[in-house]
Scaffold this motif. Structure first.
Motif, PDB file in Angstrom:
ATOM      1  N   ARG A 177     -13.448  27.883 -40.782  1.00 31.12           N
ATOM      2  CA  ARG A 177     -12.530  29.051 -41.346  1.00 31.12           C
ATOM      3  C   ARG A 177     -13.536  30.063 -41.997  1.00 31.12           C
ATOM      4  NH1 ARG A 177      -9.920  26.914 -45.348  1.00 31.12           N
ATOM      5  NH2 ARG A 177      -8.432  25.769 -43.575  1.00 31.12           N
ATOM      6  N   GLY A 209      -9.196  25.233 -38.580  1.00 34.56           N
ATOM      7  CA  GLY A 209      -9.643  26.392 -39.488  1.00 34.56           C
ATOM      8  C   GLY A 209     -10.026  27.712 -38.634  1.00 34.56           C
ATOM      9  N   GLU A 212      -6.260  29.272 -38.207  1.00 34.35           N
ATOM     10  CA  GLU A 212      -5.701  29.795 -39.447  1.00 34.35           C
ATOM     11  C   GLU A 212      -6.345  30.964 -39.795  1.00 34.35           C
ATOM     12  OE1 GLU A 212      -4.541  25.564 -41.583  1.00 34.35           O
ATOM     13  OE2 GLU A 212      -6.572  26.511 -42.292  1.00 34.35           O
ATOM     14  N   GLU A 213      -7.736  31.318 -39.378  1.00 27.86           N
ATOM     15  CA  GLU A 213      -8.267  32.388 -39.832  1.00 27.86           C
ATOM     16  C   GLU A 213      -8.019  33.647 -38.893  1.00 27.86           C
ATOM     17  OE1 GLU A 213     -10.450  35.206 -42.000  1.00 27.86           O
ATOM     18  OE2 GLU A 213      -9.811  33.130 -42.772  1.00 27.86           O
TER      19      GLU A 213
END
Length: 333
Positions: A177, A209, A212-213
């Protein structure tokens, strides 16, 4: 020759009884925090080390932690486990414990080796590495009440609120992330992810990660843990005209392959970020996520022995205190 400090010397300096020193070393939870801290200061000041052989006779413990030594397979990323084993050995020694490395070529052979070590009383606990879904080693140890901690989560449906056993892991999603966030500052949503085939607990966690980013779906590339294959996959994507200005990778091995492909395609501007921060990534000037295996070693010993204990203490896998999740750091180059 200077005589090494004794338990009596520690007791005298800390102004406590010999039994209190013994309790601090072998059962720290029964000693008041202030007294325990005073004894620990005396131990540190004198440089006292418990006598391993004498303690083994007294407690019927081996003062030894077993850990499987993975077969040498070459490649880029083995240095992470090497650093972990070195840190575990060093920090265990500071607590009067030894680390025993044992070799096994197959899971079946490893189970047999663990059985021998446990039945002969050669170890007090085991550290598992390379955990995976349905790990038979963990089931075997749980069934026999052998204290152990895994470097790697159990990969169950809920490893935090309903943990199967004690574990320490690196927060791969947080590391990726951070890498994705850094890349997006200059290229917005043109950040691809190069990872392993789905089904790897570690790989899927790192990919999470990235997802999600990202604010929009991005290019997801797949390769096995192989420089040549990673290079071929990235080369094909670039040749197809994929809109990508940065690639975040699940490992340094994949990142090296991606960098080679970008260079061959004349894309020196393509930012590539790896994971593991190996010497190879450093030599090539690649940014990478560092796992901090020394902190993992500290977490493992904390779960096995308590924050300052000098012997293995069996504890249940209670939600909230059964795991340590180490947040890695992004190293930019």
């Amino acid at each position: 020759m200077t005589k090494p400090p004794t338990v009596e010397d520690v007791a005298r300096l800390a102004d406590v009884s010999r039994q209190t020193v013994s309790n601090v070393l072998n059962a720290p939870d029964v000693v008041k925090a202030a007294t325990r801290e005073r004894v620990q200061r005396a131990i540190s000041e004198l440089g006292y080390r418990p006598h391993t052989a004498a303690r083994a006779l007294r407690t019927r413990r081996s003062s030894t932690i077993g850990i499987h030594l993975d077969p040498y397979a070459g490649g880029v990323s083995g240095v992470v486990l090497d650093r972990f084993v070195h840190a575990l050995t060093e920090r265990a020694g500071e607590r009067g414990m030894r680390v025993l490395l044992y070799a096994a070529r197959t899971p079946e052979e490893e189970l047999e080796r663990m059985r021998e070590l446990v039945e002969r009383g050669e170890i007090d606990a085991i550290v598992l590495t390379g955990t995976f879904h349905g790990d038979p080693r963990a089931h075997w140890l749980l069934a026999r009440d052998v204290p152990f901690v895994a470097f790697g989560r159990p990969w169950g449906e809920d490893d935090v609120d309903a943990p199967a056993h004690l574990w320490v892991d690196v927060d791969g999603a947080a590391g990726v992330r951070a890498a994705t966030r850094h890349a997006r500052r200059s290229v917005e949503d043109r950040v691809a992810f190069l990872g392993w085939p789905s089904g790897s607990g570690t790989g899927d966690d790192r990919e999470r990660g990235w997802r999600e980013e990202m604010h929009a779906p991005g290019l997801r590339l797949v390769a096995e843990e192989d420089v040549a294959q990673a290079r071929a996959v990235v080369a094909a994507a670039l040749a197809d005209g994929e809109a990508v200005d940065a690639i975040v990778c699940a490992s340094d091995t994949l990142a090296i392959g991606a960098r080679l492909a970008a260079t061959a395609a004349g894309r020196e501007d393509l930012e590539v970020i790896g994971f593991d921060n190996t010497p190879a990534a450093e030599a090539l000037g690649l940014s990478s996520v560092e796992q901090l295996p020394e902190q993992v070693a500290e977490g493992v010993l904390g779960l096995l022995m308590g924050e300052t204990g000098s012997s293995v203490v069996a504890r249940p896998a209670t939600a909230g205190s059964a795991h340590v999740l180490v947040e890695p750091r992004l190293v930019l180059r």
